[in-house]
Write a protein that holds these residues in place. Structure first.
Motif, mmCIF file in Angstrom:
data_model
loop_
_atom_site.group_PDB
_atom_site.id
_atom_site.type_symbol
_atom_site.label_atom_id
_atom_site.label_comp_id
_atom_site.label_asym_id
_atom_site.label_seq_id
_atom_site.Cartn_x
_atom_site.Cartn_y
_atom_site.Cartn_z
ATOM 1 N N UNK A 137 4.498 2.977 3.081
ATOM 2 C CA UNK A 137 3.452 3.954 3.006
ATOM 3 C C UNK A 137 2.008 3.342 3.524
ATOM 4 N N UNK A 138 1.916 4.633 4.459
ATOM 5 C CA UNK A 138 0.160 4.104 5.542
ATOM 6 C C UNK A 138 -0.633 5.551 5.326
ATOM 7 N N UNK A 139 -1.397 5.785 4.353
ATOM 8 C CA UNK A 139 -2.056 6.820 4.513
ATOM 9 C C UNK A 139 -3.255 6.643 4.419
ATOM 10 N N UNK A 140 -3.639 6.281 5.931
ATOM 11 C CA UNK A 140 -5.159 5.745 6.734
ATOM 12 C C UNK A 140 -6.255 6.529 6.494
ATOM 13 N N UNK A 141 -7.029 6.348 5.986
ATOM 14 C CA UNK A 141 -8.232 7.177 5.707
ATOM 15 C C UNK A 141 -8.530 7.515 7.653
ATOM 16 N N UNK A 142 -8.488 6.593 8.688
ATOM 17 C CA UNK A 142 -8.309 6.415 9.802
ATOM 18 C C UNK A 142 -7.696 5.017 10.445
ATOM 19 N N UNK A 143 -6.774 4.857 11.957
ATOM 20 C CA UNK A 143 -5.925 3.776 12.091
ATOM 21 C C UNK A 143 -6.514 4.006 13.365
ATOM 22 N N UNK A 144 -6.724 3.308 13.674
ATOM 23 C CA UNK A 144 -6.427 2.695 14.895
ATOM 24 C C UNK A 144 -5.718 3.058 16.071
ATOM 25 N N UNK A 145 -4.531 2.085 15.459
ATOM 26 C CA UNK A 145 -3.215 2.223 15.871
ATOM 27 C C UNK A 145 -2.206 2.287 14.916
ATOM 28 N N UNK A 146 -2.484 1.240 14.179
ATOM 29 C CA UNK A 146 -1.016 0.786 12.874
ATOM 30 C C UNK A 146 0.113 0.078 13.399
ATOM 31 N N UNK A 147 0.661 -0.575 13.120
ATOM 32 C CA UNK A 147 1.644 -1.437 13.548
ATOM 33 C C UNK A 147 2.349 -1.284 12.292
ATOM 34 N N UNK A 148 2.350 -1.313 11.083
ATOM 35 C CA UNK A 148 3.509 -1.424 9.848
ATOM 36 C C UNK A 148 4.613 0.431 10.486
ATOM 37 N N UNK A 149 3.417 1.124 10.627
ATOM 38 C CA UNK A 149 4.500 2.173 10.626
ATOM 39 C C UNK A 149 5.355 2.168 11.667
ATOM 40 N N UNK A 150 5.131 1.733 12.929
ATOM 41 C CA UNK A 150 6.030 1.131 13.935
ATOM 42 C C UNK A 150 7.201 -0.165 13.341
ATOM 43 N N UNK A 151 7.352 -1.246 12.636
ATOM 44 C CA UNK A 151 8.309 -1.778 12.276
ATOM 45 C C UNK A 151 8.196 -0.566 11.694
ATOM 46 N N UNK A 152 8.026 0.097 10.363
ATOM 47 C CA UNK A 152 9.266 0.576 9.899
ATOM 48 C C UNK A 152 9.731 1.832 10.544
#
Ligand code: ADP
Length: 477
Positions: A371-386
């Motif tokens: 789950x990555x329900x961010x309000x804002x997310x410059x890139x995010x890595x955990x969704x890529x790992x997912x």
């Protein structure tokens, strides 16, 4: 082309967030492309201990006293360390003390980082002189100002990993930082009467990048711009703002080689992924049952990450038979709330407060959904790992999340492009709907497998980004 990355963290030496992952991987990928790339870091204890063999390059008087520049290599990457123990030799976080209070001399600690970068561009190391300085986040923002104050001895790129952290300091510190007082100006590094290290980077760099294309557009709008949107719109018009998506370090995040997992697997052996799930359910004290959809969170606990929405949507998730495994640290209210949920639903909710690198791999390897329900997310890595681990990301459509996850809408499923679940509105109802859609897909194991295999086949290696940065440097030079 000599390039110097200037930053405050580098995985695995020292990491508080995604910035470290980037600096841990990008230089290596650029070196593989044939570039001459080195890194400049403050000699924080973890960095110094991680690179015990260094040579003295130079000693120099600075506004913060006499400092030494040392040089060593770390896994094939040349690293310069700024040795100034009275500034950097403090236990714990590089930014704040154990009670989370920012160090009162942070302006000096991080100005020195930027100042030394500029001195290197002027030739501090007789044998290696950067033609391009690549500064990361506010900690390194002043590098761009010092270069401007010294007649641009090198070109510069400033990368925003997160615009929310601005490095604001009282204006009276200006006198001690050896910068022209004229820089304390709206056309400079002043931000509403204060010194902004972030703005120094945004204003003085030759080019600004963000870590995803969508975020580079979002920050030109007031909802995401933190008051910098005007400056960023100018840059956008001038073609001096762009987004380059982060990659995944496949030497570290690769389920077929990940020694931190109970069982390694790939797209053809997904049944082995279940062994990781069983192990995770056991270690978190959850009901051990392969058929229950296991949702996971691995995150800093801050309002940026939208985890308050997860708390609100949690009863619905649990009512549909789901489980939640959370690893995170940060905001005390969020920590307490998740611990309380775990106490209320011990078989369905497992919470580990803290920062654990190895456990983060086991969670991402063992869960079904991240789950990555961010309000804002410059890139995010955990969704890529997912994606790489066949742990389908459920994300809000913002920043890098929007650039990397394709929703399981019927047409995307039919086209074979679906890789996760995406929702738009920043509220618990929208998150709840996405969770519901994940549950429905979970009930169709053949489709779920199909999406997992597609997600795992996507290429988010660092080569693409490494090449994009190198062609940007070339353009600037
Ligand atoms: P941010 O940089 O905003 O924290 P990212 O998704 O870009 O977010 O990067 C976060 C990185 O930190 C990822 O590598 C993630 O796995 C890691 N991480 C976050 N929280 C924890 C934690 N509690 N324990 C271990 N790793 C964590």
């Amino acid at each position: 082309m000599q390039v110097l990355h200037v930053c405050s963290e580098m995985y695995p030496l020292l990491k508080t967030g995604g910035l470290a992952d980037v600096v841990g991987a990008l230089p290596t990928a650029q070196i593989a492309e044939g570039a001459d790339v080195r890194v400049l870091l403050p000699a924080f204890p973890d960095v110094r201990n991680g690179i015990p063999d260094t040579v003295l390059v130079a000693e120099i008087d600075s506004f913060a006293g006499r400092v030494s520049l040392r040089y060593g290599t770390y896994h094939g990457v040349g690293v310069y360390l700024i040795d100034a123990p009275w500034l950097y030799d403090r236990p714990g976080s590089p930014y704040h003390d154990q009670s989370m209070r920012a160090y009162p001399d942070n302006h000096r600690r991080f100005a020195l980082l930027g100042w030394v970068a500029c001195e290197m561009a002027k030739g501090l190391d007789r044998y290696w002189r950067p033609k391009l300085v690549h500064a990361h986040d506010w900690h390194a923002g002043l590098a761009c100002a010092y270069l401007a104050a010294n007649g641009y001895p090198a070109r510069s790129v400033f990368t925003v990993h997160n615009l929310a952290y601005q490095g604001l300091f009282a204006a009276h510190h200006m006198a001690e930082l050896w910068l022209p007082s004229s820089f304390l100006n709206v056309y400079g590094l002043e931000f509403y009467g204060q010194i902004s290290f972030l703005k120094a980077g945004l204003y003085f760099a030759d080019h600004v990048t963000t870590v995803s294309p969508t975020y580079s557009r979002e920050i030109t709008r007031s909802e995401f711009g933190y008051g910098m949107e005007g400056l960023l719109q100018d840059r956008q018009r001038q073609g001096r703002l762009s987004g380059i998506l982060n990659g995944v370090d496949e030497g570290i995040w690769e389920p077929s080689h990940d020694t931190r997992l109970t069982a390694r697997y790939d797209a053809e052996s997904l049944k082995d992924k279940a062994k990781n799930k069983i192990h995770l359910q056991k270690t978190m004290g959850l009901e051990v049952n392969e058929s229950l959809p296991l949702f996971a969170v691995v995150s800093r606990l801050t309002s940026q990450k939208g985890l308050d929405l997860v708390l609100e949507a949690l009863p619905g998730l649990l009512a549909q038979g789901g489980q939640l495994a959370l690893l995170g640290a940060g905001d005390a209210v969020l920590q307490q709330a998740f611990l309380a949920a775990a106490a209320d639903y011990p078989e369905q909710v497992g919470v580990q407060i803290g920062y654990h690198e190895a456990f983060s791999h086991r969670i991402i390897g063992g869960a079904d959904v991240i789950l990555v329900p961010s309000r804002f997310e410059p890139c995010g890595l955990t969704q890529l790992y997912g994606l790489k681990y066949g742990t389908l990301p459920l994300v809000r459509r913002t920043g890098g999340l929007a650039d990397t996850v394709v929703d399981c809408a019927l047409e995307n499923l039919a086209d074979g492009t679906a890789s996760g679940f995406v929702f738009d509105d920043c509220d618990a109802a929208a998150l709840g709907n996405a969770i519901r859609r994940a549950m429905v897909l979970w009930g169709r194991p053949k489709h779920w497998r199909h999406v997992q295999r597609h997600a795992m086949s996507l290429d988010f290696g660092w080569q693409v980004a490494a090449k994009d940065y190198l062609s940007l440097y070339q353009r600037l030079l």
